[in-house]
Design an enzyme around this catalytic site. Structure first.
Site, PDB file in Angstrom:
ATOM      1  N   THR A 103      39.405 102.295  -3.326  1.00 62.76           N
ATOM      2  CA  THR A 103      40.849 102.013  -3.259  1.00 62.76           C
ATOM      3  C   THR A 103      41.425 101.927  -1.847  1.00 62.76           C
ATOM      4  OG1 THR A 103      41.307 104.391  -3.471  1.00 62.76           O
ATOM      5  CG2 THR A 103      41.310 103.092  -5.500  1.00 62.76           C
ATOM      6  N   PHE A 140      45.488 110.501  -0.613  1.00 62.36           N
ATOM      7  CA  PHE A 140      45.987 109.432   0.256  1.00 62.36           C
ATOM      8  C   PHE A 140      44.990 108.279   0.398  1.00 62.36           C
ATOM      9  CE2 PHE A 140      43.879 112.815   2.490  1.00 62.36           C
ATOM     10  CZ  PHE A 140      42.995 112.172   3.339  1.00 62.36           C
ATOM     11  N   TYR A 141      44.000 108.193  -0.483  1.00 59.10           N
ATOM     12  CA  TYR A 141      42.976 107.151  -0.403  1.00 59.10           C
ATOM     13  C   TYR A 141      43.456 105.835  -1.025  1.00 59.10           C
ATOM     14  CZ  TYR A 141      39.234 110.424   1.006  1.00 59.10           C
ATOM     15  OH  TYR A 141      38.441 111.323   1.677  1.00 59.10           O
ATOM     16  N   GLY A 142      44.524 105.309  -0.491  1.00 57.32           N
ATOM     17  CA  GLY A 142      45.034 104.035  -0.984  1.00 57.32           C
ATOM     18  C   GLY A 142      46.014 103.440   0.007  1.00 57.32           C
TER      19      GLY A 142
END
Length: 333
Positions: free
Chosen positions: A20, A51-53
């Protein structure tokens, strides 16, 4: 099998960041196929991030919620680790109680009750906040049963000990690869071994340098085109890369000698040196890549081969910081 907080996990985990955190998110069907395959092969330690997007920043957790909504029977088979405590825009660590509490609650909200949050950890230690303060905030969620346990990421040996005085530490995540063996010398490996805390090794292929796909300056140029964020990392500077070519050749020769591909050797070095206490979490976006990574488990390094590899690799100086001068100050605090 390695054990994290009483949960049996496979010797190789699955990093979910790449699904992502990129301009074009991995198609859901492809992502689900990968996740199902990994789980079917025993790769059940999954590493995610709040917060991986990009749009939205929480895309990683949203994907997980969708996955477990579709495959609810898999929820209890997966050990889910989530990193948070980070500013979405600047990626600066925020370890104060208010920020940590907000981060955990947001992660729980995004998971929509489809999967228990097995382990929560702040992505980096906030040097502005005593680690005891951060751990007390997280302990409250363990005590309430909202999360199962607490981990640390990029923490120093001293911080690990201080955190452990507040709450049990189920795992310590840190970079560890043939290129980045700092934990063998800075006390982190010794401390975790003494305290029986599993180490979760991220970037086991040093962000792609140990995949066998980057052997020349031309390869490097093409690789950076595919992954532009690597421009900011020291080891991907063309001049630094040139200096590290002798090391890469030594790795390739060792892999060939032991009858392994470079990625297989990179993973087996970590597994052999960890003696069941270090779990590498290579990232994948396709079943084919996961299959390639997990093929490492069909082979192994003997103690003699491990020592031979160390002797050969120790003869080479490694050039370049793990990240860059600016980000290095956020590591192993």
């Amino acid at each position: 099998m390695p054990i994290v907080n009483g949960f049996k996990v496979g010797p190789i985990g699955l990093g979910l960041m790449g699904l992502t955190w990129r301009p074009k998110q991995t198609p859901i069907k492809q992502a689900f196929e990968l996740m199902n395959y990994a789980l079917s092969q025993g790769s059940n330690y999954w590493n995610a991030g709040e917060f991986y997007g990009i749009n939205p920043p929480t895309a990683n957790l949203d994907l997980l919620a969708d996955y477990f909504e579709k495959y609810p029977k898999n929820a209890d088979k997966v050990f889910l680790s989530v990193k948070g405590g980070t500013d979405f825009k600047t990626l600066a660590p925020h370890g104060d109680p208010e920020s940590v509490t907000k981060s955990v609650k947001n992660a729980l909200t995004r998971l929509r009750g489809k999967k228990k949050l097995d382990l929560f950890q702040c992505a980096r230690v906030d040097h502005k906040v005593p680690i005891e303060t951060t751990m007390k905030a997280l302990k409250a969620f363990v005590d309430s049963g909202e999360i199962s346990c607490v981990g640390l990421s990029e923490a120093s040996a001293e911080s690990i000990k201080r955190a452990l005085a507040i709450v049990p530490i189920a795992a310590v995540e840190t970079e560890y690869s043939l290129f980045s063996r700092d934990i063998e010398k800075n006390g982190i490996l010794d401390t975790c071994t003494q305290l029986s805390i599993p180490i979760i090794a991220y970037a086991p292929f040093c962000h792609g340098l140990l995949t066998g796909r980057v052997k020349t300056a031309e390869d490097l140029k093409d690789f950076i085109k595919a992954f532009p964020f690597l421009r900011n990392m020291d080891k991907f500077n063309p001049k630094v890369f040139e200096k590290n070519i002798p090391f890469l050749k030594a790795v390739e020769q060792l892999a060939q000698k032991f009858g392994m591909s470079m990625p297989e050797f990179a993973l087996n070095f970590i597994i052999a040196n960890g003696k069941g206490m270090i779990i590498p979490i290579p990232g994948s976006t396709t079943v084919q890549r996961a299959e390639s990574n997990l093929s490492a488990l069909k082979k192994s390094l003997s103690s003699e081969q491990l020592e031979e590899a160390k002797k050969v690799l120790d003869k080479h100086q490694i050039f370049g910081l793990r990240y860059n001068k600016q980000l290095e100050s956020t590591l192993s605090i």
